[in-house]
Design a protein around this motif. Structure first.
Motif, PDB file in Angstrom:
ATOM      1  N   GLY B  36       3.424  13.322 -15.157  1.00 37.79           N
ATOM      2  CA  GLY B  36       4.532  12.496 -14.678  1.00 37.79           C
ATOM      3  C   GLY B  36       5.348  11.820 -15.767  1.00 37.79           C
ATOM      4  O   GLY B  36       5.918  10.769 -15.540  1.00 37.79           O
ATOM      5  N   TYR B  39       2.396   9.260 -18.086  1.00 40.36           N
ATOM      6  CA  TYR B  39       1.044   8.932 -17.630  1.00 40.36           C
ATOM      7  C   TYR B  39       0.043   9.992 -18.065  1.00 40.36           C
ATOM      8  O   TYR B  39       0.415  11.064 -18.540  1.00 40.36           O
ATOM      9  N   LEU B 261       6.858  14.116  -7.780  1.00 39.04           N
ATOM     10  CA  LEU B 261       7.400  12.843  -8.268  1.00 39.04           C
ATOM     11  C   LEU B 261       8.924  12.810  -8.141  1.00 39.04           C
ATOM     12  O   LEU B 261       9.525  11.747  -8.034  1.00 39.04           O
ATOM     13  N   ILE B 262       9.545  13.987  -8.209  1.00 37.92           N
ATOM     14  CA  ILE B 262      11.012  14.049  -8.131  1.00 37.92           C
ATOM     15  C   ILE B 262      11.474  14.002  -6.682  1.00 37.92           C
ATOM     16  O   ILE B 262      12.504  13.427  -6.361  1.00 37.92           O
ATOM     17  N   ASP B 263      10.677  14.599  -5.800  1.00 36.71           N
ATOM     18  CA  ASP B 263      11.065  14.754  -4.395  1.00 36.71           C
ATOM     19  C   ASP B 263      10.795  13.462  -3.616  1.00 36.71           C
ATOM     20  O   ASP B 263       9.652  13.047  -3.478  1.00 36.71           O
ATOM     21  N   ARG B 264      11.855  12.841  -3.137  1.00 39.62           N
ATOM     22  CA  ARG B 264      11.722  11.584  -2.402  1.00 39.62           C
ATOM     23  C   ARG B 264      10.847  11.711  -1.148  1.00 39.62           C
ATOM     24  O   ARG B 264      10.288  10.731  -0.679  1.00 39.62           O
ATOM     25  N   ILE B 270       5.827   6.282  -7.111  1.00 41.76           N
ATOM     26  CA  ILE B 270       5.188   5.430  -8.126  1.00 41.76           C
ATOM     27  C   ILE B 270       6.076   4.236  -8.474  1.00 41.76           C
ATOM     28  O   ILE B 270       5.785   3.486  -9.382  1.00 41.76           O
ATOM     29  N   GLU B 271       7.174   4.086  -7.732  1.00 39.34           N
ATOM     30  CA  GLU B 271       8.120   3.021  -8.082  1.00 39.34           C
ATOM     31  C   GLU B 271       7.787   1.685  -7.439  1.00 39.34           C
ATOM     32  O   GLU B 271       8.418   0.678  -7.733  1.00 39.34           O
ATOM     33  N   LYS B 276       1.650  -0.873  -9.168  1.00 40.38           N
ATOM     34  CA  LYS B 276       2.106  -0.180 -10.370  1.00 40.38           C
ATOM     35  C   LYS B 276       1.043   0.778 -10.885  1.00 40.38           C
ATOM     36  O   LYS B 276      -0.142   0.506 -10.769  1.00 40.38           O
ATOM     37  N   TYR B 278      -0.325   1.927 -14.283  1.00 41.24           N
ATOM     38  CA  TYR B 278      -0.269   1.482 -15.668  1.00 41.24           C
ATOM     39  C   TYR B 278      -0.641   2.635 -16.597  1.00 41.24           C
ATOM     40  O   TYR B 278      -1.382   3.532 -16.213  1.00 41.24           O
TER      41      TYR B 278
END
Lengths: 371, 397
Positions: B36, B39, B261-264, B270-271, B276, B278
């Motif tokens: 990602g 991470y 991660l790109i696909d809503r 992760i937003e 969060k 870390y």
């Protein structure tokens, strides 16, 4: 070599000319380059040069600075021995009034300086962004047998107060002029960073304080050009000194140059800052970004050109940002346009607005405003 | 009164070789594989722990542990540098009579009984180091307690087709497990085990000792410990998890999770600032996008220099994508360089790999359903020479 030097950082200076940008903060905590505060450059340079006893003298508005530095962990300065000490105003009994300049500020913390085990002191302002190796400064200082080493760079004198120096062939200062007169001629200009032996510093500060002197540049540097061996250390790479909105804007935009950026971020060591665990920046379908510096945590669906976006900035579809600086958590909504604009933290520009400054006079939108 | 006691201690199994990730795990343990953009896989379980209020974690390593140890360090990035508790890396070590590598998942915990006992926990949470998900373990623990369970197993609903690839928990109406089937040919349910267990420590402790004494055991939770507990009539419950979860143990699933991660609409978000993820920070400046760049529908992070075209991709820290290069539907890991005119399609490019001028990696697979997409891999540190064509689904070391 280890633990030869300690440092005192002056967190507040020249703030008046930064106007809106330093209403709520010290110069030291002024945001720069998308994810940094000014003091990050100084702290990182010190840590990268094995200087870990660091006193920070503050004057006002220091809560944002304290919040940024905390225990110094992000710079590896949360040490059992040494580490960061922050001195708010009135830190000692001798300072019954707000200190007027560096001499009084140093006089107020002489105890701290005396108690430190290091023999040399780096004195530095915090409105400087550069990448320095103080161990090299120290070596040259010793080689030349200097009393004071002052760091200089080649620059045009601006309307801000500067020390211009002439030197002999060995780099010893033969003349020091303090001026605020703009000139097109390149000169060797002090960047307000000094290396000095601790004993000498204590002697000079005590003597100056007792005589009622308060101006470090005038009463310690200029008055002693003939009496002391003051040598220059010429900073070769990128060095920015910020003292007004225009210099803030110009120096920010220079960072878009890849050579300058690499020089500032990698020349002698890495630059550390407070870690915020932002997510990577997300580019949407229809995003268009050119020649820009983009921090993490942004969401970009519009156009961005020749600009700097800090962490967590949202650019909605149809929005257009050019030649601008958008600080943390800015939100530029649909079909709005920013040109030559600096928006401080947490500014929202609502739909269909146009904000336009000029290259010589960028518009500043203050913190938390909704336009 | 001050005490070392912790209600729940987490044990994170990070010792697997990860052979199905091929060259990506040639030099690092699977949990240390980049994910990602900024991470590592292990950031997810570690962040889940601290966000769930669990601050004592043993990380069980034995395969290529160096990068993982270095990455975890004192645990500070996850707020796990604690006076009492925190994160501990636990490799196998020499003991008096017989010493051994970790023989299986259960044996790894068995060998660390002393470690766990030091915190006198009521419960032990067992986690895997190769899953991408966000989960509040405290809710699962509440469930475990409310059921008075000896063991609670997190399950996720999978399709009937997929079910035969998982360990399946067959449950009664109250959630209690009456049967566990490992990769059943004809699954009776679709409750797949996520490899996340909460045990009541004193019960597990007894079973670990018994399991160790059994010379025929594989010393594995799924194969031995869970079935033994079921046989003995211990109270096992399934805890249904409805969020995003992916086992990233294969090239394809690792690529998919990055794309998610790109696909809503993928469910992997992760937003969320209240949960969060870390990670150890690389201390890099913001990324720079040049005059010839065109970046759309992608993630880009700190330290990157982008002057080429990037679409539907995850670009990790310090990656350089030069002018005229094209990166599509790919995951570029930290420090990789994609030089002028190179093309990358449907690929994972390992850390610090170099794709030289004009090289072509993989091929566009527009219109191909995701299940059938084939991923090309360039391993960490590999150099693909100028003009080389790496065919689709190839693995370059």
């Amino acid at each position: 070599m280890n633990n030869e030097m300690m440092s005192i950082i002056f967190a507040s200076d020249n703030e008046t000319k930064l106007n809106e940008l330093t209403i709520h903060r010290t110069t030291a905590s002024l945001p720069f380059c998308g994810r940094y505060r000014f003091i990050d450059f100084t702290l990182s340079n010190l840590v990268n040069s094995n200087i870990t006893t660091i006193g920070i003298v503050t004057r006002n508005n220091y809560s944002s600075l304290m919040d940024h530095i905390r225990m110094g962990r992000d710079w590896d300065l949360n040490r059992k021995n040494s580490g960061i000490a922050v001195f708010p105003p009135y830190a000692s009994n001798t300072s019954r009034t707000m200190f007027k300049g560096k001499i009084e500020a140093l006089y107020g913390i002489l105890d701290y300086i005396e108690k430190a085990t290091e023999e040399y002191v780096v004195l530095t302002n915090s409105n400087i962004a550069t990448n320095l190796d103080f161990e090299d400064v120290y070596e040259k200082h010793i080689q030349k047998g200097a009393d004071i080493t002052m760091l200089t760079y080649s620059s045009h004198p601006t309307s801000s107060r500067r020390v211009l120096v002439d030197t002999d062939k060995d780099g010893r200062v033969t003349d020091a002029r303090i001026t605020s007169t703009i000139s097109d001629d390149i000169a060797e200009v002090g960047i307000n960073i000094y290396l000095i032996k601790k004993d000498l510093l204590i002697r000079l500060i005590t003597d100056s304080y007792e005589r009622g002197y308060s101006d470090f540049e005038k009463h310690i540097i200029q008055y002693n050009v003939d009496k002391l061996g003051i040598y220059t250390y010429h900073v070769e790479g990128y060095a920015a000194i910020i003292d007004d909105v225009k210099s803030y804007y110009t120096e920010s935009m220079r960072i878009l140059d890849t050579d300058i950026r690499n020089d500032l971020f990698y020349r002698c060591g890495k630059i550390f800052t407070k870690v915020k665990d932002s997510v990577p920046t997300k580019y949407g379908i229809g995003a268009s970004v050119r020649n820009s510096l983009i921090a993490d945590g942004c969401e970009i669906n519009g156009r961005v050109e020749n600009s700097i976006l800090f962490r967590g900035v949202v650019v909605e579809e149809g929005a257009y940002i050019s030649n601008s600086i958008v600080m943390e958590n800015g939100r530029i909504m649909k079909y709005s346009e920013l040109r030559y604009t600096i928006t401080d933290k947490d500014v929202t520009v609502t739909e269909d607005k146009t904000i336009s400054g000029s290259e010589n006079y960028p518009v500043v939108i203050v913190k938390n405003k909704i336009v | 009164m001050y005490s070392n006691k912790k209600e729940c201690v987490a044990m994170l199994l990070a010792g697997g070789q990860g052979t199905r990730l091929y060259s990506l795990t040639a030099h690092v343990a699977k949990p240390a594989v980049s994910f990602g953009g900024k991470y590592r896989i292990i950031d997810f379980p570690l962040s889940n722990c601290i966000n769930s209020g669990i601050d004592t974690i043993g990380v069980l390593t034995q395969y290529q542990p160096f990068a993982l140890n270095q990455y975890i360090g004192n645990g500070q990035p996850w707020d796990l540098d604690r006076l009492n508790g925190g994160v501990y890396v636990l490799p196998p070590y020499m003991k008096s009579a017989k010493s051994d590598w970790y023989k299986g998942t259960a044996n790894a915990i068995y060998q660390n009984i002393d470690f766990i006992d030091k915190f006198s926990p009521d419960y032990v949470l067992v986690l895997s180091g190769d899953h991408i998900y966000k989960m509040d373990y405290s809710e699962m623990l509440d469930y475990h307690k409310s059921k008075g369970a000896d063991c609670t197993i997190a399950v996720i609903n999978v399709s009937l087709d997929e079910a035969s690839r998982f360990g399946i928990m067959n449950t009664n109406a109250d959630g209690s497990v009456y049967e566990f089937e490992e990769k059943p040919k004809q699954p009776k349910s679709t409750n797949a085990s996520m490899g996340i267990y909460i045990f009541t420590w004193q019960v597990l402790r007894k079973y670990l000792i018994e399991d160790e004494a059994d010379p025929d055991s594989h010393n594995d939770f799924g194969k031995d410990v869970i079935p033994a507990m079921l046989r003995d009539g211990q109270k096992l419950f399934a805890y249904r998890f409805d969020g995003y979860w992916k086992d990233v143990g294969t090239i394809k699933s690792l690529w998919e999770a990055n794309m998610d991660l790109i696909d809503r609409n993928s469910g992997l978000n992760i937003e969320d600032s209240s949960w969060k993820i870390y990670a150890r920070n690389a201390a890099e400046p913001p990324h720079f996008v040049g005059d010839h760049a065109d970046v759309e529908n992608s993630l880009v992070t700190e330290g990157c220099e982008i002057d080429g075209t990037v679409r539907n991709s995850v670009i990790s820290s310090r990656v350089e994508i030069c002018r005229g290069a094209l990166v599509e539907d790919s995951n570029i890991m930290p420090g990789a360089v994609v030089k002028e005119g190179a093309q990358i399609h449907y690929a994972i490019i390992g850390d610090d790999a170099v794709i030289e001028e004009g090289a072509v990696i993989g091929e566009a697979q527009d219109g191909v359903p995701v299940e059938d997409v084939k991923i090309t891999v360039v391993g960490p540190g590999a150099v693909v020479k100028k003009g080389t064509v790496v065919p689709v689904a190839a693995m370059v070391d």
